[in-house]
Design an enzyme around this catalytic site. Structure first.
Site, PDB file in Angstrom:
ATOM      1  N   ILE A 182       0.840  -1.202   0.000  1.00 45.64           N
ATOM      2  CA  ILE A 182       0.000   0.000   0.000  1.00 45.64           C
ATOM      3  C   ILE A 182       0.874   1.252   0.000  1.00 45.64           C
ATOM      4  CG2 ILE A 182      -0.208   0.146   2.538  1.00 45.64           C
ATOM      5  CD1 ILE A 182      -3.242   0.790   2.039  1.00 45.64           C
ATOM      6  N   CYS A 183       0.368   2.296  -0.656  1.00 35.41           N
ATOM      7  CA  CYS A 183       0.989   3.620  -0.611  1.00 35.41           C
ATOM      8  C   CYS A 183      -0.154   4.624  -0.475  1.00 35.41           C
ATOM      9  CB  CYS A 183       1.854   3.872  -1.849  1.00 35.41           C
ATOM     10  SG  CYS A 183       0.935   3.978  -3.399  1.00 35.41           S
ATOM     11  N   ARG A 184       0.025   5.835  -0.933  1.00 38.82           N
ATOM     12  CA  ARG A 184      -1.040   6.830  -0.781  1.00 38.82           C
ATOM     13  C   ARG A 184      -2.200   6.574  -1.735  1.00 38.82           C
ATOM     14  NH1 ARG A 184      -0.780  13.376  -1.491  1.00 38.82           N
ATOM     15  NH2 ARG A 184      -2.842  13.748  -0.665  1.00 38.82           N
TER      16      ARG A 184
END
Length: 111
Positions: A61-63
């Protein structure tokens, strides 16, 4: 290499027992993250590959899903086969009502 074929999972459907790998930068992590996530900034990934389990499912996951998608592709090219990109990243995670906390357990925000 993988494009639209990149393995992914909606933020609302990430299993609670998955190894959740957050590849955002330190300031983004400090603002808020998933409670059980493991932090490893994308830029440090090549030097820290040994920290990522290769014997269980990993959700990255990232932004918003872009950096995590790159990481998923990298991991797939380097022998991981149980790895998926979290669609929409932390933005979709928070929008789905999933918890976002700071390191001290207080409510966090997506930065």
């Amino acid at each position: 290499m993988f494009g639209a074929q990149l393995p992914s999972v909606p933020a609302s459907a990430v299993p609670d027992d998955v190894y959740l790998l957050d590849v955002r930068e330190d300031d983004e992590w400090a603002a808020g993250h998933a409670p059980a996530a493991h932090h490893l900034p994308m830029t440090e990934l090549p030097a820290r590959l040994a920290e990522i389990p290769d014997d269980r499912e990993v959700a990255v996951i990232c932004r918003s899903g872009g950096r995590s998608g790159q990481v998923v592709g990298y991991l797939l090219r380097n022998g991981w086969d149980q790895v998926r990109n979290v669609e929409g990243g932390m933005g979709d995670w928070a929008a789905a009502g999933r918890p976002v906390v700071t390191d001290d357990g207080q409510p966090g925000r997506v930065a």
